[in-house]
Structure formats: structure tokens, C-alpha cells
Scaffold this active site. Structure first.
Site, PDB file in Angstrom:
ATOM      1  N   GLY A 179       9.418  -1.265  13.218  1.00 59.24           N
ATOM      2  CA  GLY A 179      10.096  -0.606  12.046  1.00 59.24           C
ATOM      3  C   GLY A 179      10.293   0.289  11.345  1.00 59.24           C
ATOM      4  O   GLY A 179      10.931   1.572  10.870  1.00 59.24           O
ATOM      5  N   MET A 180       8.866   0.729  10.719  1.00 57.29           N
ATOM      6  CA  MET A 180       8.039   1.997   9.702  1.00 57.29           C
ATOM      7  C   MET A 180       8.202   2.776  10.620  1.00 57.29           C
ATOM      8  O   MET A 180       8.132   3.801  10.187  1.00 57.29           O
ATOM      9  CB  MET A 180       7.293   1.027   8.980  1.00 57.29           C
ATOM     10  CG  MET A 180       7.423   0.128   8.082  1.00 57.29           C
ATOM     11  SD  MET A 180       6.604   0.066   6.561  1.00 57.29           S
ATOM     12  CE  MET A 180       5.471  -1.292   7.751  1.00 57.29           C
ATOM     13  N   ASP A 223       3.812 -10.205   4.472  1.00 56.90           N
ATOM     14  CA  ASP A 223       4.029 -10.210   6.053  1.00 56.90           C
ATOM     15  C   ASP A 223       2.639 -10.258   6.740  1.00 56.90           C
ATOM     16  O   ASP A 223       2.614  -9.476   8.410  1.00 56.90           O
ATOM     17  CB  ASP A 223       4.493  -8.415   5.868  1.00 56.90           C
ATOM     18  CG  ASP A 223       5.279  -8.366   7.561  1.00 56.90           C
ATOM     19  OD1 ASP A 223       6.154  -8.962   7.999  1.00 56.90           O
ATOM     20  OD2 ASP A 223       5.088  -7.444   7.927  1.00 56.90           O
TER      21      ASP A 223
END
Length: 437
Positions: free
Chosen positions: A175-176, A289
Site C-alpha cells: 500500500g505504501m 502492524d
């Protein structure tokens, strides 16, 4: 930037909730909710969830019985804007998006009276292709870094070269941004280069704050934590250089073995990860996370070397304004590893949340299934309800051959109440090693 929720009708009229950073906000009759409405009978226990990353605000109904309404229309999801009204039963909340008082004060220096203002809509250009777009900012003269959606996808699959490094191949995408295997042009050392792509327009202040967060995380030096080497920006894109760990992440390792690993292998991986966590927690760092994808495993069993990566990166990426709201897409797989207190409040995450996540990770690696018996297609609503309401499926019910003592250690880690979990990662590690015998 700031988002304010004002209760304008219902039993708790007059209450005000203010958010100036990335947070989640649950509404319902449950005591777990930040906005608890025990006397509004039209609300479900866990009625709806808002994710707020000012100026963005995203609402998701959690499968409520009577529905969630925005401006009179029943919705399952909705992007909220200034002036929108949320209703369920007798209660109505009005959304206000504004420039924060401190930012307004800075912009209006010399004025006698300061008031919060509606964000300015400014024109910005993509750093990569130069195509103009619109974005909300706290001031009309704000400077924002921005990469458009099309360029972000292109850069994720074809990352830009970073000065002093020769790019070799893509190791992963998330996602990043992307992770590349690279080689330093001077000494030939193999490294991993992460290029981090902001999902939204980012202010210079937020970018600097994010870089400071990376510097803080880089101070963690431990044999089972991936070492940071350097970081910086190039053509507006943040990059992060770390040591390169051969092998693969624990998720890929388990998939290569048919979806799960032997309990002996899992204990080897998890006890090393717990050693890393115990060290980090002793220095007041929380990962936030933990999942199979963030544990890198090198070597062959029984000589595995496990290393925890991305320490605090997802947290700082979100909280310093680099990310938009994350629940727009289907990220149920990541949320499924969050304990109830983290879903309720992203800000107040403490070591017990990491212990819960490492327990969930161990359970998944051993059994090939999720502890909450979620369907493979479970969405956010089903996942959030399960986190608060569903009991875990006992490990021995899925795999009777796993030693009872090991199952107890992992099941203790994933208790819904923080005080019922292991007090420290070190304590859990010792118990796991004793259970292995």
C-alpha cells in the site's frame, strides 16, 4: 486540518468530538464505542465506524440492524464532507471540516481575532507528470507534494532509481509503495530500497514530520530487527534504504508449504520476533502492524533467522498525513490482526496490541486459518464485528496435534482484554520456549 463531529440531535445533543490526526471512531450501544449510545434503541451494538484522516472522513456501516443515514440517504459507505449529517435513530451528528486553529493563527498573524476557517481548495501539480489537480489545504498559499493516482500505480510497478544505488529487481509491492533489491554503486553492498508514495497531497510540514519519525525508528538496532541504513527524498518521493534479508517473508514461506508451517518452525520464527519486540517495547516503541508479511525469514529450519521489518512505518505513514483513509479498499486482512482497542483508537496503541498481533500471526502460520473463523471474502464490517464479538476458534480444534501448552501460549496472546494477555513480549517468549520443551 481538523474534523469536528457535533451532536445536533438526540439524547447526547451538544457533545463535540474533534480530530486533528488519523483516528478511528466507533458509534454504537456497545461500551467499546467511542460514542456510546446505550439509550438510543435504534442503534446496534457496533453500529458504524468512521475513519478520519483530516481533511478526509470515511464512514462504514457495520451491518447495523436499522442502517446508517447520511443526509437522509441510507448508506453502507460514504466519504463525508463539510456540512454532512450522519443519523441513526434519534441521534444526528454534523461534520465540520476546518483548518486547525493553530494553522489559522499562523496564517493570520497580526489580526486581532482568529477563527477556524474552511480549508482552501488549491491547484497542485503531480510531481511526476505535471498534470494539475485540486486538493484541500489549510491555507491558500500552502505548498503540497502530490503524486496522481496514475503515476502512483506506474511508480509502484516501476520505481524510480535512487541516487548511489543500482536497482536490480522488485521484491514486493504494498500500500505504501514498492521494495526493490538494489546494490550500492561504491561498495557493491546489497540493500532493500523502499520507495514510499504518498496517497494524498502532503504538506511540507507533514513530510518533515514523517522523516523525523523514520529517524527515530532507525535507532532500533537488534539482531532480529531489519537495520535502517539511510533515507531521503528524490523527485518528491520518499525512499528508505535497509539491509537486505535473503529468503522470504513468513507469509510467502507458509504459502510455499501449502498454507501453513509446522509448529516447531512457527515457534522458531515467533520467539525471535518476540525477542525483537521485547527490546523495542523496553525503549517505548510499538510496531502496530505485525503480520506474516512483516517478518522476514532467512536460512533453512532449524537455523531460521527471523527479522521484523517496517517498525512503526505504517503508523507514522498514516499519522503524519502521508496516507488517506485506509478502509476505502478492502483491507480486512490487515485489520483482522488488530485487537479491539486498536480498532477503537489508533492513537493509544501499546505493547499489548503487538502481543495480540503476534499471537494472531502465530495462529495463522500454524493453522493456515484465522483465529476468528472469518470467511476468505470477509469485508470490513464482518471483520470489525468479529473482532469485538466473535470468540476465537481453539487451535487444537483446528489441529489436534499441536501441543496443548503451545496452543495455550498463543491463545493467551489473543485474548480480547489486554490485561488477560501476556504482560510482556519477553514473558510470552519464555512461555513459548518452555512449552516447546
Amino acid at each position: 486540518m481538523r474534523v469536528t463531529l457535533r451532536v445536533i440531535a438526540g439524547p447526547q445533543i451538544g457533545r463535540v468530538f474533534t480530530f486533528d490526526q488519523h483516528e478511528t471512531f466507533m458509534i454504537g450501544r456497545s461500551e467499546d464505542s467511542q460514542f456510546c449510545l446505550p439509550h438510543d434503541r435504534f442503534f446496534s451494538r457496533n453500529h458504524c465506524l468512521l475513519e478520519i484522516a483530516p481533511p478526509q472522513c470515511f464512514l462504514r456501516d457495520l451491518g447495523s440492524t436499522n442502517g446508517t443515514f447520511v443526509n437522509g440517504l441510507k448508506v453502507e459507505t460514504a466519504h463525508l464532507k463539510n456540512g454532512d449529517r450522519i443519523q441513526g435513530g434519534e441521534t444526528v451528528l454534523e461534520v465540520e471540516v476546518s483548518a486547525g486553529a493553530d494553522e489559522t493563527l499562523q496564517y493570520n498573524q497580526g489580526a486581532q481575532k482568529f477563527s477556524e476557517t474552511v480549508p482552501s481548495l488549491i491547484t497542485i501539480q503531480c510531481l511526476n507528470c505535471g498534470i494539475p489537480s485540486k486538493a484541500e489545504a489549510s491555507r491558500p498559499d500552502a505548498k503540497l507534494s502530490f503524486v496522481c493516482d496514475d503515476c502512483r500505480e506506474k511508480l509502484r510497478s516501476n520505481p524510480q532509481p535512487i541516487p548511489n544505488y543500482q536497482m536490480i529487481r522488485i521484491l514486493g509491492q504494498g500500500g505504501m509503495g514498492s521494495v526493490m533489491l538494489a546494490r550500492h554503486v561504491t561498495d557493491g553492498r546489497a540493500v532493500a530500497v523502499k520507495t514510499l508514495l504518498p496517497e494524498v497531497a502532503v504538506s511540507e510540514q507533514s513530510l518533515k514530520r514523517f522523516m523525523r519519525e523514520i529517524e527515530v525508528a532507525a535507532s532500533l538496532q537488534h539482531p532480529h530487527i531489519v537495520s535502517y541504513i539511510e533515507h531521503g527524498t528524490h523527485n518528491g518521493i520518499v525512499y528508505l534504504v535497509t539491509e537486505f534479508v535473503g529468503g522470504m517473508d513468513a507469509s510467502k514461506l507458509s504459502k510455499m508449504r501449502g498454507g501453513k508451517l509446522s509448529y516447531q518452525e512457527v515457534v522458531k520464527i515467533i520467539e525471535q520476533t518476540l525477542a525483537a519486540l521485547d527490546f523495542a517495547h523496553s525503549l517505548s516503541f510499538v510496531h502496530r502492524d505485525i503480520k506474516e508479511q512483516n517478518i522476514l525469514v532467512d536460512g533453512a529450519f532449524p537455523n531460521y533467522i527471523a527479522k521484523l521489518t517496517d517498525f512503526g512505518l505504517a503508523k507514522s505513514f498514516k499519522q503524519t498525513g502521508m496516507s488517506g483513509v485506509t478502509m476505502v479498499g478492502d483491507v480486512a486482512g490487515t485489520i483482522a490482526y488488530m485487537p479491539p482497542e486498536q480498532v477503537r483508537d489508533f492513537k493509544e496503541v501499546r505493547p499489548p496490541s503487538d502481543i495480540y498481533a503476534i499471537g494472531m500471526t502465530a495462529y495463522s502460520l500454524m493453522t493456515g486459518a484465522h483465529a476468528l473463523d472469518l470467511s476468505p471474502r470477509a469485508g470490513i464490517s464482518e471483520t470489525v464485528k468479529a473482532i469485538f464479538e466473535k470468540p476465537i476458534v481453539p487451535i487444537n480444534q483446528r489441529l489436534p496435534e499441536i501441543p496443548h501448552g503451545i496452543a495455550v501460549v498463543i491463545e493467551t496472546a489473543i485474548a480480547k482484554e489486554p490485561e488477560m494477555r501476556w504482560r510482556t513480549a519477553g514473558e510470552m517468549r519464555e512461555a513459548l520456549l518452555r512449552a516447546l520443551g
